[in-house]
Design a protein around this motif. Structure first.
Motif, PDB file in Angstrom:
ATOM      1  N   ALA A 269       9.021  -5.452   1.766  1.00 62.99           N
ATOM      2  CA  ALA A 269      10.140  -5.171   2.647  1.00 62.99           C
ATOM      3  C   ALA A 269      10.790  -6.452   3.119  1.00 62.99           C
ATOM      4  CB  ALA A 269       9.661  -4.363   3.853  1.00 62.99           C
ATOM      5  N   SER A 270      10.088  -7.567   2.962  1.00 60.44           N
ATOM      6  CA  SER A 270      10.613  -8.829   3.430  1.00 60.44           C
ATOM      7  C   SER A 270      11.655  -9.369   2.466  1.00 60.44           C
ATOM      8  CB  SER A 270       9.484  -9.850   3.551  1.00 60.44           C
ATOM      9  OG  SER A 270      10.005 -11.134   3.799  1.00 60.44           O
ATOM     10  N   PRO A 271      12.778  -9.879   2.991  1.00 61.97           N
ATOM     11  CA  PRO A 271      13.783 -10.478   2.121  1.00 61.97           C
ATOM     12  C   PRO A 271      13.289 -11.763   1.482  1.00 61.97           C
ATOM     13  CG  PRO A 271      14.315 -10.873   4.427  1.00 61.97           C
ATOM     14  CD  PRO A 271      13.172  -9.883   4.401  1.00 61.97           C
ATOM     15  N   LEU A 272      12.150 -12.290   1.962  1.00 64.54           N
ATOM     16  CA  LEU A 272      11.612 -13.513   1.386  1.00 64.54           C
ATOM     17  C   LEU A 272      11.032 -13.293   0.003  1.00 64.54           C
ATOM     18  CD1 LEU A 272       9.758 -15.036   4.465  1.00 64.54           C
ATOM     19  CD2 LEU A 272      11.943 -15.761   3.511  1.00 64.54           C
TER      20      LEU A 272
ATOM     21  N   THR B  59       0.314   0.052   3.788  1.00 61.83           N
ATOM     22  CA  THR B  59       1.021   0.038   5.056  1.00 61.83           C
ATOM     23  C   THR B  59       2.303   0.846   4.945  1.00 61.83           C
ATOM     24  OG1 THR B  59       2.291  -1.964   4.554  1.00 61.83           O
ATOM     25  CG2 THR B  59       0.145  -2.259   5.602  1.00 61.83           C
ATOM     26  N   THR B  60       2.676   1.431   6.052  1.00 58.18           N
ATOM     27  CA  THR B  60       3.958   2.120   6.172  1.00 58.18           C
ATOM     28  C   THR B  60       4.699   1.494   7.335  1.00 58.18           C
ATOM     29  OG1 THR B  60       2.991   4.186   5.354  1.00 58.18           O
ATOM     30  CG2 THR B  60       5.102   4.338   6.518  1.00 58.18           C
ATOM     31  N   ASP B  61       5.905   0.960   7.078  1.00 60.98           N
ATOM     32  CA  ASP B  61       6.640   0.292   8.149  1.00 60.98           C
ATOM     33  C   ASP B  61       7.460   1.293   8.950  1.00 60.98           C
ATOM     34  OD1 ASP B  61       9.041   0.824   6.729  1.00 60.98           O
ATOM     35  OD2 ASP B  61       8.955  -1.117   5.706  1.00 60.98           O
TER      36      ASP B  61
ATOM     37  N   ALA C  31       7.192  -1.778 -10.798  1.00 62.56           N
ATOM     38  CA  ALA C  31       5.867  -1.190 -10.951  1.00 62.56           C
ATOM     39  C   ALA C  31       5.724  -0.036  -9.979  1.00 62.56           C
ATOM     40  CB  ALA C  31       4.779  -2.224 -10.680  1.00 62.56           C
ATOM     41  N   PRO C  32       4.979   1.006 -10.329  1.00 66.09           N
ATOM     42  CA  PRO C  32       4.744   2.118  -9.411  1.00 66.09           C
ATOM     43  C   PRO C  32       3.742   1.719  -8.343  1.00 66.09           C
ATOM     44  CG  PRO C  32       3.447   2.395 -11.387  1.00 66.09           C
ATOM     45  CD  PRO C  32       4.302   1.178 -11.610  1.00 66.09           C
ATOM     46  N   VAL C  33       3.595   2.563  -7.330  1.00 65.97           N
ATOM     47  CA  VAL C  33       2.586   2.325  -6.304  1.00 65.97           C
ATOM     48  C   VAL C  33       1.214   2.332  -6.958  1.00 65.97           C
ATOM     49  CG1 VAL C  33       1.526   3.260  -4.228  1.00 65.97           C
ATOM     50  CG2 VAL C  33       3.995   3.331  -4.499  1.00 65.97           C
ATOM     51  N   SER C  34       0.371   1.424  -6.540  1.00 60.88           N
ATOM     52  CA  SER C  34      -0.963   1.302  -7.110  1.00 60.88           C
ATOM     53  C   SER C  34      -1.706   2.630  -7.046  1.00 60.88           C
ATOM     54  CB  SER C  34      -1.769   0.253  -6.354  1.00 60.88           C
ATOM     55  OG  SER C  34      -3.106   0.265  -6.745  1.00 60.88           O
TER      56      SER C  34
ATOM     57  N   ASN D   4       6.581   1.945   2.061  1.00 68.14           N
ATOM     58  CA  ASN D   4       5.149   1.813   1.781  1.00 68.14           C
ATOM     59  C   ASN D   4       4.870   0.579   0.925  1.00 68.14           C
ATOM     60  OD1 ASN D   4       4.221   4.296   3.035  1.00 68.14           O
ATOM     61  ND2 ASN D   4       5.289   5.352   1.379  1.00 68.14           N
ATOM     62  N   THR D   5       3.885  -0.173   1.325  1.00 66.64           N
ATOM     63  CA  THR D   5       3.413  -1.323   0.557  1.00 66.64           C
ATOM     64  C   THR D   5       1.924  -1.164   0.351  1.00 66.64           C
ATOM     65  OG1 THR D   5       5.056  -2.690   1.684  1.00 66.64           O
ATOM     66  CG2 THR D   5       3.366  -3.829   0.420  1.00 66.64           C
ATOM     67  N   SER D   6       1.448  -1.424  -0.848  1.00 66.97           N
ATOM     68  CA  SER D   6       0.012  -1.295  -1.112  1.00 66.97           C
ATOM     69  C   SER D   6      -0.523  -2.556  -1.764  1.00 66.97           C
ATOM     70  CB  SER D   6      -0.281  -0.079  -2.004  1.00 66.97           C
ATOM     71  OG  SER D   6       0.285  -0.242  -3.289  1.00 66.97           O
ATOM     72  N   VAL D   7      -1.761  -2.873  -1.422  1.00 68.24           N
ATOM     73  CA  VAL D   7      -2.437  -4.046  -1.961  1.00 68.24           C
ATOM     74  C   VAL D   7      -3.784  -3.609  -2.521  1.00 68.24           C
ATOM     75  CG1 VAL D   7      -3.567  -6.225  -1.383  1.00 68.24           C
ATOM     76  CG2 VAL D   7      -1.308  -5.706  -0.452  1.00 68.24           C
ATOM     77  N   THR D   8      -4.074  -4.026  -3.731  1.00 68.62           N
ATOM     78  CA  THR D   8      -5.360  -3.757  -4.370  1.00 68.62           C
ATOM     79  C   THR D   8      -6.111  -5.073  -4.553  1.00 68.62           C
ATOM     80  OG1 THR D   8      -4.452  -1.867  -5.592  1.00 68.62           O
ATOM     81  CG2 THR D   8      -6.507  -2.805  -6.401  1.00 68.62           C
TER      82      THR D   8
END
Length: 220
Positions: free
Chosen positions: A17-20, A186-188, A27-30, A193-197
């Motif tokens: 979500a960050s513009p950085l 995470t859901t902002d 890629a799809p959600v993990s 939604n952002t996911s980390v594996t």
């Protein structure tokens, strides 16, 4: 704060979500971090026991290192390596071409952009990392527990910031067999939604203390 901590909020800790963070390959959600569609209802006693077991298992891991994969709300995908030392210290090195480095030194969390030559810092206690990196982790006293479910060999524990300073939710994803952390989601505030594996995780390793020191560019 949420824009800055999109990397953390996904790497809870962690950037889509960050513009950085530029768009990388789509890629799809993990699939390993996606919330289970259905799960058996837990009784109050089962829920309390599961939370206690999970917090104890996580808190016993004093150091860890490995790789991470991040899937972001805009469909971008990035990778990198991480190192963690409880209490309070973690480092996320993004692979090229992402120019980001995130480091918590136990007091503040810094996000550094090597292209822009900028370093931004916020207090650790104002981020989701303060829960994840606590050496006395207690879900029910340190956060508002929104949901606990177990299905398909995974345990999902969803929490909100207890102080109300941060919007959105953080879901820790654990392997049900040993309560080891395999990732998070995470859901902002906007529903992104952002996911980390986590992969190739090694626990108990001796880590160089310098990993958790990040100097501003003008101090290098």
């Amino acid at each position: 704060m949420m824009n800055f901590f999109a990397p953390l909020a996904a790497a809870a800790m962690i950037a889509g979500a960050s513009p950085l963070l530029p768009a990388l390959k789509q890629a799809p959600v993990s699939p390993s971090i996606t919330a289970p569609a259905a799960a058996a209802q837990l009784s109050g006693a089962e829920r309390a026991a599961l939370l206690k077991e999970a917090s104890q298992a996580l808190a016993t891991v004093k150091t860890a290192r490995g790789r991470f994969e991040q899937y972001s709300p805009d469909g971008s995908f990035s990778t990198g390596q991480f190192a963690m030392q409880r209490p309070g210290k973690v480092r996320f090195d993004y692979d090229d071409p992402v120019p980001l480095l995130m480091v918590s030194d136990g007091t503040t969390v810094a996000l550094q952009d090597s292209d822009l030559e900028t370093t931004d810092r916020v207090p650790l206690k104002s981020t989701p990392l303060s829960l994840l990196l606590s050496d006395r982790l207690d879900f029910e006293s340190q956060a508002n527990v929104i949901d606990v479910r177990r299905a398909n060999g995974r345990t999902n524990i969803t929490v909100q910031d207890k102080s109300g300073d941060m919007e959105g939710t953080l879901t820790l994803v654990l392997a049900s067999a040993d309560n080891s952390l395999v990732g998070w989601r995470t859901t902002d505030a906007n529903g992104g939604n952002t996911s980390v594996t986590l992969t190739n995780v090694e626990t108990g390793a001796r880590l160089n203390p310098r990993l958790f020191i990040l100097r501003d560019f003008d101090n290098n």
